[in-house]
Design a protein around this motif. Sequence first.
Motif, PDB file in Angstrom:
ATOM      1  N   ARG A 188       0.855  -1.194   0.000  1.00  0.00           N
ATOM      2  CA  ARG A 188       0.000   0.000   0.000  1.00  0.00           C
ATOM      3  C   ARG A 188       0.887   1.240   0.000  1.00  0.00           C
ATOM      4  NH1 ARG A 188      -3.792   1.672   5.092  1.00  0.00           N
ATOM      5  NH2 ARG A 188      -1.862   1.048   6.135  1.00  0.00           N
ATOM      6  N   LEU A 189       0.585   2.200  -0.853  1.00  0.00           N
ATOM      7  CA  LEU A 189       1.370   3.427  -0.965  1.00  0.00           C
ATOM      8  C   LEU A 189       0.670   4.562  -0.236  1.00  0.00           C
ATOM      9  CD1 LEU A 189       2.412   3.281  -4.738  1.00  0.00           C
ATOM     10  CD2 LEU A 189       3.603   2.333  -2.748  1.00  0.00           C
ATOM     11  N   LEU A 190       1.410   5.232   0.662  1.00  0.00           N
ATOM     12  CA  LEU A 190       0.874   6.381   1.394  1.00  0.00           C
ATOM     13  C   LEU A 190       1.792   7.583   1.163  1.00  0.00           C
ATOM     14  CD1 LEU A 190      -0.225   4.869   4.845  1.00  0.00           C
ATOM     15  CD2 LEU A 190      -1.634   5.305   2.835  1.00  0.00           C
ATOM     16  N   PRO A 191       1.491   8.406   0.159  1.00  0.00           N
ATOM     17  CA  PRO A 191       2.319   9.590  -0.096  1.00  0.00           C
ATOM     18  C   PRO A 191       1.940  10.764   0.801  1.00  0.00           C
ATOM     19  CG  PRO A 191       0.588   9.433  -1.740  1.00  0.00           C
ATOM     20  CD  PRO A 191       0.438   8.224  -0.848  1.00  0.00           C
ATOM     21  N   PHE A 192       2.917  11.628   1.063  1.00  0.00           N
ATOM     22  CA  PHE A 192       2.647  12.851   1.813  1.00  0.00           C
ATOM     23  C   PHE A 192       3.372  14.011   1.150  1.00  0.00           C
ATOM     24  CE2 PHE A 192       6.459  11.008   3.715  1.00  0.00           C
ATOM     25  CZ  PHE A 192       7.315  12.091   3.840  1.00  0.00           C
ATOM     26  N   ASP A 193       2.894  15.227   1.390  1.00  0.00           N
ATOM     27  CA  ASP A 193       3.560  16.430   0.886  1.00  0.00           C
ATOM     28  C   ASP A 193       2.955  17.637   1.581  1.00  0.00           C
ATOM     29  OD1 ASP A 193       5.271  18.024  -0.522  1.00  0.00           O
ATOM     30  OD2 ASP A 193       4.533  17.477  -2.513  1.00  0.00           O
ATOM     31  N   ALA A 194       3.721  18.722   1.657  1.00  0.00           N
ATOM     32  CA  ALA A 194       3.258  19.946   2.313  1.00  0.00           C
ATOM     33  C   ALA A 194       2.513  20.823   1.315  1.00  0.00           C
ATOM     34  CB  ALA A 194       4.433  20.690   2.928  1.00  0.00           C
ATOM     35  N   THR A 195       1.567  20.241   0.609  1.00  0.00           N
ATOM     36  CA  THR A 195       0.734  20.955  -0.354  1.00  0.00           C
ATOM     37  C   THR A 195      -0.723  20.622  -0.073  1.00  0.00           C
ATOM     38  OG1 THR A 195       0.859  19.126  -1.934  1.00  0.00           O
ATOM     39  CG2 THR A 195       2.515  20.857  -2.141  1.00  0.00           C
ATOM     40  N   THR A 196      -1.615  21.425  -0.626  1.00  0.00           N
ATOM     41  CA  THR A 196      -3.045  21.159  -0.458  1.00  0.00           C
ATOM     42  C   THR A 196      -3.496  20.201  -1.548  1.00  0.00           C
ATOM     43  OG1 THR A 196      -3.343  23.359   0.497  1.00  0.00           O
ATOM     44  CG2 THR A 196      -5.332  22.205  -0.229  1.00  0.00           C
ATOM     45  N   ASP A 197      -3.415  18.938  -1.262  1.00  0.00           N
ATOM     46  CA  ASP A 197      -3.812  17.889  -2.202  1.00  0.00           C
ATOM     47  C   ASP A 197      -4.505  16.796  -1.394  1.00  0.00           C
ATOM     48  OD1 ASP A 197      -4.107  15.815  -3.971  1.00  0.00           O
ATOM     49  OD2 ASP A 197      -2.061  15.893  -4.745  1.00  0.00           O
ATOM     50  N   GLU A 198      -5.819  16.802  -1.425  1.00  0.00           N
ATOM     51  CA  GLU A 198      -6.589  15.899  -0.574  1.00  0.00           C
ATOM     52  C   GLU A 198      -6.495  14.442  -1.003  1.00  0.00           C
ATOM     53  OE1 GLU A 198     -10.561  17.339  -0.079  1.00  0.00           O
ATOM     54  OE2 GLU A 198      -9.905  19.361   0.471  1.00  0.00           O
ATOM     55  N   SER A 199      -5.836  14.162  -2.129  1.00  0.00           N
ATOM     56  CA  SER A 199      -5.631  12.774  -2.526  1.00  0.00           C
ATOM     57  C   SER A 199      -4.468  12.132  -1.772  1.00  0.00           C
ATOM     58  CB  SER A 199      -5.370  12.689  -4.034  1.00  0.00           C
ATOM     59  OG  SER A 199      -4.093  13.249  -4.356  1.00  0.00           O
ATOM     60  N   LEU A 200      -3.657  12.946  -1.089  1.00  0.00           N
ATOM     61  CA  LEU A 200      -2.513  12.441  -0.341  1.00  0.00           C
ATOM     62  C   LEU A 200      -2.951  11.866   1.005  1.00  0.00           C
ATOM     63  CD1 LEU A 200      -0.030  15.390  -0.952  1.00  0.00           C
ATOM     64  CD2 LEU A 200      -0.072  13.192  -2.133  1.00  0.00           C
ATOM     65  N   ALA A 201      -2.126  10.990   1.550  1.00  0.00           N
ATOM     66  CA  ALA A 201      -2.406  10.438   2.874  1.00  0.00           C
ATOM     67  C   ALA A 201      -2.151  11.464   3.972  1.00  0.00           C
ATOM     68  CB  ALA A 201      -1.572   9.187   3.109  1.00  0.00           C
ATOM     69  N   ALA A 202      -1.265  12.424   3.693  1.00  0.00           N
ATOM     70  CA  ALA A 202      -1.027  13.532   4.617  1.00  0.00           C
ATOM     71  C   ALA A 202      -0.664  14.764   3.799  1.00  0.00           C
ATOM     72  CB  ALA A 202       0.082  13.197   5.606  1.00  0.00           C
TER      73      ALA A 202
END
Length: 451
Positions: A235-249
């Motif tokens: 399972r892939l859980l990506p994160f980033d400090a952007t406003t992207d609600e498809s990310l896990a964080a």
Amino acid sequence: MTTNNKRIVVLGGGESGAGAAVLAKVKGMDVWLSDMGSIAPKYKELLNRYHIAWEEGQHTEEKVLQAHEIIKSPGIPSSVPILQKAAAKHIPIISEIEFAGRYTDAKMVCITGSNGKTTTTMLTYHILSKAGLNVGLAGNVGNSLALQVATEHHDVYVIELSSFQLDNMYQFKANVAVLLNITPDHLDRYDFKMENYAAAKFRIMQNQDANDTFIYWQGDPIIDAQLKHIHTEARLLPFDATTDESLAAYVDADNMVNFNIDGHQWQIPRAELAIKGLHNVYNSMAAGLSASCLHIKQDVIRRALADFEAVEHRLEFVRTVNGVTYINDSKATNVNACYYALESMTTPVVLILGGKDKGNDYTELLDFVSTKVRAIVCLGADNSKILQFFNEKVPQIADTHSMKECLAKCEEWAQKGDTVLLSPCCASFDLFRNMEDRGEQFKNGVNAIAE
């Protein structure tokens, strides 16, 4: 071959090697340890307590090449002659982590990256401890994984893994694997090829299946490019400090750090995170996601993210002297780590750079240097590369070769309200025993100024 007559040779007598030797002994193997340098007294005492034979100051070739398997400490390059001879004889060469993983069924949360892995490891361990889990801390921090497997029992281990450790891991599997970032570092160990270094980092994913999780920073271009060529069932859980609600964080416009895992959503204001700076937003996301994979309640994660204490030698506040703040970031041994340190600075900076260069390109620092740095004080045996690169790019630059000389120049140039930041970009081995020694000398020197 039975375990009882299997001959194990351990190369390196530090934390990793001594722990591996104890585990081999406990499992009934014929074990012998060899260190080309000197072995610290505490490890000699440990080896003697378990009646493990050892040598220091040399590698006796005949004994090494009698091994059925060699456990290599991560600091030893595979290019050293004795390992080349062992490889030619088809003697398996593995890491301590690989060896220890054979003898435990604990869950493994494994964290790597060029920067931030120690903070993320400690933060993840902090969350799991607060949740009441029986958790061990291992790898580059804590005690040797092998020693813990030999002498203790934990249900979960949180393990910080360097690329050097990953190089000699083959069957080991991370239940939760975290890859924070990949930036140039240790290229001297990888033929100065970035693709070789990146491949080493991605070994953290090997052997993962549909029951496992891979957590990663989606904004890292090298990770993004590599993932396009990797098939995984994890399972892939990506994160980033952007406003992207498809990310896990992610971070939204209101500066809330949002977590969205398996339909469960919760958030924490960025201002409430215990450790500050953009890089620590990433670290907090990765730790929060890791804890979520182990079904830790969101309230426990939120409280732990808010009360965590920063890692020593990583943006560590030392003290304020005569209106000047001193920050110890000795752990910043590459350019990207220094970049994030400068990103977090809000006052004019007197920046301390220098040490053993690992093929650094300082270009990415230029924007921050031009806007935030009042002066650069070089601290190293040979500062010529830094002096040449930054000459005329800062108002003042100095060449120093001891911590005392360096701090004297910093005290001379820093003005009230400034920050003196030790964030060297380089390894410490030219003037200091290690990164910790450099940081301790810095802190002791600062305290001496205040007296």
